[in-house]
Scaffold this motif. Sequence first.
Motif, PDB file in Angstrom:
ATOM      1  N   THR B 160       0.841  -1.189   0.000  1.00 39.37           N
ATOM      2  CA  THR B 160       0.000   0.000   0.000  1.00 39.37           C
ATOM      3  C   THR B 160       0.880   1.244   0.000  1.00 39.37           C
ATOM      4  N   LEU B 161       0.305   2.362  -0.472  1.00 41.63           N
ATOM      5  CA  LEU B 161       1.016   3.632  -0.422  1.00 41.63           C
ATOM      6  C   LEU B 161       0.374   4.582   0.580  1.00 41.63           C
ATOM      7  N   SER B 162      -0.565   4.052   1.363  1.00 43.66           N
ATOM      8  CA  SER B 162      -1.227   4.911   2.335  1.00 43.66           C
ATOM      9  C   SER B 162      -0.564   4.721   3.697  1.00 43.66           C
ATOM     10  N   ILE B 163      -0.132   5.833   4.285  1.00 49.62           N
ATOM     11  CA  ILE B 163       0.548   5.727   5.567  1.00 49.62           C
ATOM     12  C   ILE B 163      -0.401   5.173   6.624  1.00 49.62           C
ATOM     13  N   THR B 164      -1.681   5.602   6.537  1.00 49.83           N
ATOM     14  CA  THR B 164      -2.648   5.122   7.518  1.00 49.83           C
ATOM     15  C   THR B 164      -2.739   3.594   7.496  1.00 49.83           C
ATOM     16  N   ASP B 165      -2.758   3.016   6.278  1.00 53.21           N
ATOM     17  CA  ASP B 165      -2.843   1.554   6.187  1.00 53.21           C
ATOM     18  C   ASP B 165      -1.588   0.897   6.734  1.00 53.21           C
ATOM     19  N   ILE B 166      -0.436   1.543   6.486  1.00 52.75           N
ATOM     20  CA  ILE B 166       0.812   0.967   6.994  1.00 52.75           C
ATOM     21  C   ILE B 166       0.797   0.957   8.509  1.00 52.75           C
ATOM     22  N   VAL B 167       0.320   2.064   9.093  1.00 50.22           N
ATOM     23  CA  VAL B 167       0.238   2.111  10.554  1.00 50.22           C
ATOM     24  C   VAL B 167      -0.733   1.050  11.050  1.00 50.22           C
ATOM     25  N   ALA B 168      -1.863   0.924  10.334  1.00 49.45           N
ATOM     26  CA  ALA B 168      -2.873  -0.054  10.764  1.00 49.45           C
ATOM     27  C   ALA B 168      -2.288  -1.455  10.776  1.00 49.45           C
ATOM     28  N   ALA B 169      -1.457  -1.762   9.781  1.00 47.48           N
ATOM     29  CA  ALA B 169      -0.891  -3.102   9.707  1.00 47.48           C
ATOM     30  C   ALA B 169       0.076  -3.386  10.842  1.00 47.48           C
ATOM     31  N   GLN B 170       0.562  -2.307  11.490  1.00 53.81           N
ATOM     32  CA  GLN B 170       1.555  -2.526  12.549  1.00 53.81           C
ATOM     33  C   GLN B 170       0.922  -2.591  13.934  1.00 53.81           C
ATOM     34  N   GLN B 171      -0.387  -2.439  14.022  1.00 57.00           N
ATOM     35  CA  GLN B 171      -1.020  -2.432  15.344  1.00 57.00           C
ATOM     36  C   GLN B 171      -1.043  -3.824  15.942  1.00 57.00           C
ATOM     37  N   GLY B 172      -1.319  -3.869  17.236  1.00 60.24           N
ATOM     38  CA  GLY B 172      -1.516  -5.157  17.891  1.00 60.24           C
ATOM     39  C   GLY B 172      -0.277  -5.693  18.558  1.00 60.24           C
ATOM     40  N   GLY B 173       0.644  -4.855  18.928  1.00 61.48           N
ATOM     41  CA  GLY B 173       1.801  -5.341  19.685  1.00 61.48           C
ATOM     42  C   GLY B 173       3.102  -4.901  19.047  1.00 61.48           C
ATOM     43  N   VAL B 174       4.112  -4.855  19.886  1.00 60.95           N
ATOM     44  CA  VAL B 174       5.407  -4.364  19.438  1.00 60.95           C
ATOM     45  C   VAL B 174       5.975  -5.243  18.335  1.00 60.95           C
ATOM     46  N   GLU B 175       5.666  -6.550  18.396  1.00 61.58           N
ATOM     47  CA  GLU B 175       6.280  -7.450  17.422  1.00 61.58           C
ATOM     48  C   GLU B 175       5.748  -7.223  16.012  1.00 61.58           C
ATOM     49  N   ASN B 176       4.662  -6.447  15.865  1.00 66.88           N
ATOM     50  CA  ASN B 176       4.155  -6.162  14.527  1.00 66.88           C
ATOM     51  C   ASN B 176       4.809  -4.948  13.880  1.00 66.88           C
ATOM     52  N   TRP B 177       5.615  -4.212  14.626  1.00 59.63           N
ATOM     53  CA  TRP B 177       6.240  -3.013  14.072  1.00 59.63           C
ATOM     54  C   TRP B 177       7.155  -3.407  12.920  1.00 59.63           C
ATOM     55  N   THR B 178       7.291  -2.478  11.987  1.00 57.54           N
ATOM     56  CA  THR B 178       8.206  -2.718  10.873  1.00 57.54           C
ATOM     57  C   THR B 178       9.627  -2.948  11.392  1.00 57.54           C
ATOM     58  N   LEU B 179       9.918  -2.304  12.516  1.00 52.41           N
ATOM     59  CA  LEU B 179      11.233  -2.461  13.129  1.00 52.41           C
ATOM     60  C   LEU B 179      11.595  -3.938  13.258  1.00 52.41           C
ATOM     61  N   PHE B 180      10.562  -4.803  13.547  1.00 52.03           N
ATOM     62  CA  PHE B 180      10.855  -6.223  13.732  1.00 52.03           C
ATOM     63  C   PHE B 180      10.473  -7.053  12.521  1.00 52.03           C
TER      64      PHE B 180
END
Lengths: 176, 301, 221
Positions: B160-180
Amino acid sequence: MHALYDRLKALFPVGEFTEQRSNLAFVTLPGAYLRPALLHLRDREGFTHLVLLTAVDWIEQGQFQLTYLLSNRAENRDIGLRVMLPRLGTVMASIHDLWPTAATYQRELREMFGIDFPDSPGVYEEFILEGWNDIPPYRRDFDTLQYAQDSYAQRPGRETRDPESHMKQQLYPGKG
Amino acid sequence: MAFEWIKIPYALLTLFIVVNYGMLLGALMQKIAARVGRRHGVPIWQNYADLIKNYGLRTSITHGVMFYLGPVFRLSGGVGLLLFVPTIYGSEMFSNLSFAGDLILALYFVFFGTLGMALGAGESGHPHAAIGVSRGLAQVTAAELPFALAVFAVALQYQTLSITDIVAAQQGGVENWTLFTNPLAVAAAMLAFLGSMMRPPFDVVLAPQEIPIGPPTEYHSSYLALMQTNRAIFPIAKIVVYMNLFFGGAATWPVFFLKVFCIYLVSVFVGVVFPRFRVEQSIRWFLVWAVPLGVLAILLV
Amino acid sequence: MKRDPMHFIKPELMPRKVKGPDGVEFEVEPLRDYFCDAPPTVQHGAYLKIVEDFFNWARAQSLWILGFGTGCGAIEMRPLMTPRFDAYRYGIQWRPTARQANLLVISGYLSTKTLKRAIRAYEQMQNPKYVVGLGSCTINGGMYWDSYNTIKCLDQYLPVDLYITGCMPRPEALLQGFEDLKKLIRAGQAEGANRYAENFTWYKANQKQVIHDWDMPDYNW
């Protein structure tokens, strides 16, 4: 240094010799022989470094003294060549081709003493003083105090004290 | 979808909060850097005093139209970046003017300010400004490369190119962050981040001791004040992008403040430890260390 | 050895014909074309007193010193940046360009050659701007009282707001001086730029009396 002086005496009509320290001496010689003497000292005797080129104003004798101080780094000794020139219309041959730094010294000497070095590059450009309109300020007939008083606005109320007697008065009053 | 006018005052409110937070945070970071040197550093309100003083100067001179527009472009770069990126995830009030393709726009805005600066500084006619701008553009371009690669990797990863969707995909815990989920992309982007924060070792462009202060040599009074405002907004806006893309975004203001502070601290931490790079050194550094990481991140996604 | 004043004009500042990159020849007169030669005007503060007071508070809190060391006194300014004195906590910072600075510290003796540069730097600063004379040299010449190329009395040439005495003043004295300057600014008394504009001809006459090679416009922004 005496051995060096003897070797110089054999080649050039050198004058007065002054030995300041065991590794520092001064030799007087006529201006015409300066260049060969410098070349000889630089190429044969190992005095490869021009430490300074400066002037002294002997106003009583009506002469300028140019001092070319050379250093021999390898043997850790210095020799100064003194050249006496008449004070009026002083002109001296440039040595900037022997040591490029000499050009800067010569520029300064022309500005501060009025000694002319006709061939030296940039010698007529202003060096430190900008827009100077009096006689060169390092000549002894230039009255610094008079010039300062004439040229610059002074703040009244300035007084000068002799430091020694003043501090005595301050620290030990009444003890003479 | 009809445009909701209420978004405009909400966006202005975001801007207001971010400006003040940016001013205080900037001074706080200066204080932290000063404490490393065992100094007290500037007072926390120093940036406000500087800003008011610069707006309060009674005279100013101009060098032409672009001289006016330079700081304006710069400021609009910062404000635009902030406004088109959702500041607080899931908040109707602070999602600003974000839309489906905002990631590309954000990338554009990151660069926009520097270009505006180049135009303005070029118009000022001061040789220091011209040298500073060419150095600045070279360095920012080099730093932008790994960041763009990392952004593409993330866009590919989430499709996706939407920042909101990218943030949404990372919700639900630290392990979902792009960082990991995509550590290589984050590493490349963080290296680029160091380069774009104008802190040591990459602050040769703006450092007062270098070609005096670089691009803004001729800028003063209100022009400089505009640029100072941007100095408060732009780092925060940039960090918001990073926070949204790599660190899970922020759902509330306290989380926002904390995350922004921590990300900002990374660059300060590096800055107080390392001495300054020359421009060609920093460009080489980006090309050797950061770009391969970005390429690798794209390949592995 | 008196010389014609035009003698001092540098060749690049002489009026001359220049051939542009497009092959068109045109005449330039650098002193007229390259500089904005308008005298400074008196600038009034904000209309409301409370606003002006607020601005004055900000000005006092944010003293940006022009990093221009004119003499040996500059060596006493450097310690102010170090952890021991740390002038930054008083809102004092150094700026490398005259445009952004609003405080010119004349640090020590000022030769006529440096005075020329100091005047240019001062005139490029924006109103309101302040001048602090540092050390006895700026007050009455100090140890350079009989020197042939240093000015003896700074306030003849630039509008000085404050003098800091000493030879050299210690960094503590400098900090104290800056604190006093802040009080002046907050009280609205540090209007040196306006004094300069009001007495512009007097200042210019004094400056030209000691700077013999005046090769710039009367006022350079």
